[in-house]
Design a protein around this motif. Structure first.
Motif: not given
Length: 216
Positions: A74-91
């Motif tokens: 269940g551990y989740r690692h997120l790359n926030m640079d990619v998420i913000r840079g590509y405008g990925i929504s929480s959905h």
């Protein structure tokens, strides 16, 4: 550089020779490709082999681009640079997490019969893959191992980019990386033979490793 995963695993086993017959130890391999490497290590060191299932979280437009990774714990690692840079929504993120969670459950059922991981607290864990590029899934696996309070964590990889290897060395107790070439375009370029493994091959490796240990 390597003929195939078998040779890579044998070379890693030589580098890890001090852990032969080590008590309270386990080889955990990331499927699918890492299991073929881990099998050779398990065989040479006479240490049990199991899988640790971690899946890359791909972006909606490019599944190969990692915005993070999800481990079977269940551990989740997120790359926030990619998420913000590509405008990925929480959905969009949660949709991909849900998709990979289902695939993790399928693989755990297929490879381990649905049984949970063995208790790893205090154990020496040799975490294995057939190589890393950005290292998203491997770093998530490392963090998940730390959360499980393993005793000693060893990363074993045939090949990784220099910077990825340097970061890894700071996150584990010991990192054994056989090659860190500066010209790195993908893991497959360092193998003469690098086929995609199927589920049946993963299961066969796990079964053969158990049989070899039981024979003494």
């Amino acid at each position: 550089m390597f003929t195939d995963r078998r040779q890579a695993g044998q070379q890693l086993a030589q580098a890890l020779a001090q852990y032969k017959n080590a008590p309270n130890s386990i080889v955990l391999a990331l499927p699918r490709g890492g299991v073929a490497v881990g099998y050779e290590i398990s065989l040479a060191l006479r240490v049990p082999l199991d899988v640790f299932v971690t899946r890359k979280l791909g972006t909606p437009d490019n599944p190969e681009l990692a915005m993070g990774a999800l481990a079977e714990t269940g551990y989740r690692h997120l790359n926030m640079d990619v998420i913000r840079g590509y405008g990925i929504s929480s959905h969009e993120l949660e949709r991909e997490v849900d998709r990979q969670r289902k695939e993790i459950a399928r693989r755990v059922e297929r490879y381990r019969g649905g049984t949970p991981l063995p208790d790893l607290s205090g154990k020496t864990v040799i975490l294995v893959d057939d190589g890393v590029a950005t290292g998203a899934t491997f770093f998530a696996s490392v963090a998940a191992m730390r959360a499980l309070q393993v005793g000693r964590l060893i990363a074993a990889l045939p090949v990784a980019p220099p910077e990825t290897a340097r970061i890894l060395q700071r996150q584990v107790d010991e990192a054994v990386v056989l090659a860190t070439p500066s010209m790195f375009f993908g893991i497959s370029q360092f193998y003469e033979d690098f086929p995609q493994l199927e589920d049946d091959e993963v299961i066969a490796c796990l079964q053969k490793a158990r049989a070899a240990l039981s024979q003494g």
